[in-house]
Design a protein around this motif. Structure first.
Motif, PDB file in Angstrom:
ATOM      1  N   VAL A   1       0.863  -1.176   0.000  1.00 45.17           N
ATOM      2  CA  VAL A   1       0.000   0.000   0.000  1.00 45.17           C
ATOM      3  C   VAL A   1       0.902   1.229   0.000  1.00 45.17           C
ATOM      4  CG1 VAL A   1      -1.661   1.348   1.352  1.00 45.17           C
ATOM      5  CG2 VAL A   1      -1.847  -1.141   1.275  1.00 45.17           C
ATOM      6  N   VAL A   2       0.559   2.225  -0.818  1.00 43.61           N
ATOM      7  CA  VAL A   2       1.299   3.482  -0.838  1.00 43.61           C
ATOM      8  C   VAL A   2       0.308   4.616  -0.641  1.00 43.61           C
ATOM      9  CG1 VAL A   2       2.774   5.030  -2.179  1.00 43.61           C
ATOM     10  CG2 VAL A   2       3.075   2.555  -2.379  1.00 43.61           C
ATOM     11  N   LYS A   3       0.645   5.499   0.296  1.00 46.51           N
ATOM     12  CA  LYS A   3      -0.176   6.684   0.556  1.00 46.51           C
ATOM     13  C   LYS A   3       0.750   7.892   0.447  1.00 46.51           C
ATOM     14  CE  LYS A   3      -2.463   9.189   4.223  1.00 46.51           C
ATOM     15  NZ  LYS A   3      -2.704   9.326   5.630  1.00 46.51           N
ATOM     16  N   SER A   4       0.364   8.902  -0.328  1.00 47.98           N
ATOM     17  CA  SER A   4       1.182  10.105  -0.478  1.00 47.98           C
ATOM     18  C   SER A   4       0.358  11.337  -0.133  1.00 47.98           C
ATOM     19  CB  SER A   4       1.700  10.231  -1.915  1.00 47.98           C
ATOM     20  OG  SER A   4       2.542   9.160  -2.231  1.00 47.98           O
ATOM     21  N   GLN A   5       1.057  12.329   0.388  1.00 53.26           N
ATOM     22  CA  GLN A   5       0.378  13.582   0.717  1.00 53.26           C
ATOM     23  C   GLN A   5       1.370  14.733   0.768  1.00 53.26           C
ATOM     24  OE1 GLN A   5      -1.111  12.020   4.477  1.00 53.26           O
ATOM     25  NE2 GLN A   5       0.044  13.580   5.565  1.00 53.26           N
ATOM     26  N   HIS A   6       0.858  15.916   0.561  1.00 55.08           N
ATOM     27  CA  HIS A   6       1.644  17.140   0.660  1.00 55.08           C
ATOM     28  C   HIS A   6       1.734  17.536   2.128  1.00 55.08           C
ATOM     29  CE1 HIS A   6       2.780  21.356   0.164  1.00 55.08           C
ATOM     30  NE2 HIS A   6       3.133  21.043  -1.074  1.00 55.08           N
ATOM     31  N   ILE A   7       2.771  18.230   2.503  1.00 55.05           N
ATOM     32  CA  ILE A   7       2.923  18.729   3.870  1.00 55.05           C
ATOM     33  C   ILE A   7       2.445  20.186   3.903  1.00 55.05           C
ATOM     34  CG2 ILE A   7       4.544  19.156   5.758  1.00 55.05           C
ATOM     35  CD1 ILE A   7       4.157  16.154   4.884  1.00 55.05           C
ATOM     36  N   PHE A   8       1.589  20.501   4.863  1.00 64.47           N
ATOM     37  CA  PHE A   8       1.050  21.848   5.000  1.00 64.47           C
ATOM     38  C   PHE A   8       1.494  22.455   6.331  1.00 64.47           C
ATOM     39  CE2 PHE A   8      -1.892  19.808   2.027  1.00 64.47           C
ATOM     40  CZ  PHE A   8      -1.857  20.746   0.992  1.00 64.47           C
ATOM     41  N   PRO A   9       1.429  23.783   6.461  1.00 69.05           N
ATOM     42  CA  PRO A   9       1.901  24.445   7.689  1.00 69.05           C
ATOM     43  C   PRO A   9       1.268  23.901   8.973  1.00 69.05           C
ATOM     44  CG  PRO A   9       1.533  26.081   5.988  1.00 69.05           C
ATOM     45  CD  PRO A   9       1.021  24.766   5.448  1.00 69.05           C
ATOM     46  N   ASN A  10      -0.018  23.526   8.940  1.00 67.07           N
ATOM     47  CA  ASN A  10      -0.667  23.031  10.159  1.00 67.07           C
ATOM     48  C   ASN A  10      -0.189  21.616  10.544  1.00 67.07           C
ATOM     49  OD1 ASN A  10      -2.063  22.008   7.912  1.00 67.07           O
ATOM     50  ND2 ASN A  10      -3.922  21.685   9.104  1.00 67.07           N
ATOM     51  N   ASP A  11       0.607  20.964   9.677  1.00 64.16           N
ATOM     52  CA  ASP A  11       1.178  19.648   9.983  1.00 64.16           C
ATOM     53  C   ASP A  11       2.519  19.766  10.713  1.00 64.16           C
ATOM     54  OD1 ASP A  11      -0.877  18.294   8.573  1.00 64.16           O
ATOM     55  OD2 ASP A  11       0.208  18.568   6.678  1.00 64.16           O
ATOM     56  N   LEU A  12       3.034  20.987  10.848  1.00 61.89           N
ATOM     57  CA  LEU A  12       4.386  21.195  11.360  1.00 61.89           C
ATOM     58  C   LEU A  12       4.414  21.527  12.845  1.00 61.89           C
ATOM     59  CD1 LEU A  12       5.772  23.397   8.430  1.00 61.89           C
ATOM     60  CD2 LEU A  12       5.849  20.898   8.667  1.00 61.89           C
ATOM     61  N   ASN A  13       5.498  21.143  13.487  1.00 55.28           N
ATOM     62  CA  ASN A  13       5.714  21.496  14.893  1.00 55.28           C
ATOM     63  C   ASN A  13       6.481  22.823  14.984  1.00 55.28           C
ATOM     64  OD1 ASN A  13       8.477  20.924  14.450  1.00 55.28           O
ATOM     65  ND2 ASN A  13       8.233  18.816  15.134  1.00 55.28           N
ATOM     66  N   ASN A  14       6.892  23.202  16.191  1.00 55.72           N
ATOM     67  CA  ASN A  14       7.582  24.476  16.371  1.00 55.72           C
ATOM     68  C   ASN A  14       8.996  24.490  15.772  1.00 55.72           C
ATOM     69  OD1 ASN A  14       8.213  22.638  18.450  1.00 55.72           O
ATOM     70  ND2 ASN A  14       9.037  24.281  19.714  1.00 55.72           N
ATOM     71  N   HIS A  15       9.489  23.352  15.301  1.00 56.60           N
ATOM     72  CA  HIS A  15      10.790  23.275  14.616  1.00 56.60           C
ATOM     73  C   HIS A  15      10.609  23.321  13.104  1.00 56.60           C
ATOM     74  CE1 HIS A  15      12.667  22.359  18.424  1.00 56.60           C
ATOM     75  NE2 HIS A  15      11.748  21.426  18.620  1.00 56.60           N
ATOM     76  N   HIS A  16       9.373  23.532  12.670  1.00 59.18           N
ATOM     77  CA  HIS A  16       9.009  23.598  11.250  1.00 59.18           C
ATOM     78  C   HIS A  16       9.257  22.269  10.538  1.00 59.18           C
ATOM     79  CE1 HIS A  16       8.316  27.822  11.863  1.00 59.18           C
ATOM     80  NE2 HIS A  16       9.511  27.919  12.398  1.00 59.18           N
ATOM     81  N   THR A  17       9.080  21.178  11.275  1.00 55.13           N
ATOM     82  CA  THR A  17       9.148  19.838  10.703  1.00 55.13           C
ATOM     83  C   THR A  17       7.853  19.113  11.025  1.00 55.13           C
ATOM     84  OG1 THR A  17      10.249  18.928  12.673  1.00 55.13           O
ATOM     85  CG2 THR A  17      11.670  19.715  10.874  1.00 55.13           C
ATOM     86  N   LEU A  18       7.567  18.082  10.266  1.00 53.15           N
ATOM     87  CA  LEU A  18       6.324  17.324  10.437  1.00 53.15           C
ATOM     88  C   LEU A  18       6.259  16.703  11.828  1.00 53.15           C
ATOM     89  CD1 LEU A  18       3.751  16.263   9.017  1.00 53.15           C
ATOM     90  CD2 LEU A  18       5.129  14.331   8.224  1.00 53.15           C
ATOM     91  N   PHE A  19       5.104  16.819  12.484  1.00 52.75           N
ATOM     92  CA  PHE A  19       4.894  16.213  13.804  1.00 52.75           C
ATOM     93  C   PHE A  19       5.179  14.721  13.740  1.00 52.75           C
ATOM     94  CE2 PHE A  19       2.065  19.860  14.790  1.00 52.75           C
ATOM     95  CZ  PHE A  19       2.531  20.148  16.066  1.00 52.75           C
ATOM     96  N   GLY A  20       5.976  14.227  14.668  1.00 53.57           N
ATOM     97  CA  GLY A  20       6.264  12.793  14.748  1.00 53.57           C
ATOM     98  C   GLY A  20       5.005  11.987  14.973  1.00 53.57           C
TER      99      GLY A  20
END
Length: 172
Positions: free
Chosen positions: A13-32
């Motif tokens: 199975v493959v799932k793809s998505q774009h990263i948006f600002p509301n997905d980011l933590n205070n380090h500007h990286t995707l929330f773990g």
């Protein structure tokens, strides 16, 4: 077992998505936590495709966060069954980040998740899995090694739960 063996590729199975600002933590990286939740969701689809049954998460092996994911990336989750037991399946999930501007891809995270197939709320048999590619065979070997060491971890977790349960009962 009456279940026929199934190729790893059947459960891919493959799932793809774009990263948006509301997905980011205070380090500007995707929330773990978002990565872990999406790994679990993708792995659940893989388990269901393999077993053709309702499945539940039994455990998530530790997640290795290898590279940060940023807003410039899109992310793909790729999951497939690598090991089966009587009713359980170990699914490998890799998270691939790709920079949308440069096209550079990198492995962002990996994990092995264990699912159990159910029928009428009870564990149900699953087909054995057949690894074909070198990647599948290598991951199957690693998963089997981890499965052996995990038995000790489960015993430790049960011991801790027993201790915590006693303290809960004494606080009531």
């Amino acid at each position: 077992m009456s279940e026929k063996a199934v190729l790893c590729s059947v459960s891919r199975v493959v799932k793809s998505q774009h990263i948006f600002p509301n997905d980011l933590n205070n380090h500007h990286t995707l929330f773990g936590g978002k990565i872990v939740a999406d790994m679990d969701m993708t792995a659940s689809l893989s388990a269901a495709k393999h077993s053709r049954k309702s499945c539940v998460t039994a455990s998530i092996d530790h997640v290795d966060f290898i590279e940060p994911v940023t807003e410039e990336d899109f992310i793909s989750y790729e999951a497939f069954v690598v090991v089966t037991g009587k009713s359980s399946m170990i699914i490998f999930v890799k998270v691939i980040a790709e920079n949308l501007l440069t096209g550079i891809k990198r492995i962002a995270a990996t994990s092995f998740l264990t699912f159990v197939a159910l029928e009428n709320g009870k564990p149900a048999p699953v087909p054995q899995v057949i690894a074909q590619t070198e990647e599948e065979k290598s991951l199957q070997k690693v998963a089997l090694e981890r499965k052996e060491s995990k038995k000790t971890q489960v015993e430790h977790s049960k011991a801790i739960a027993s201790i915590l349960s006693k303290s809960l009962r004494s606080s009531n």
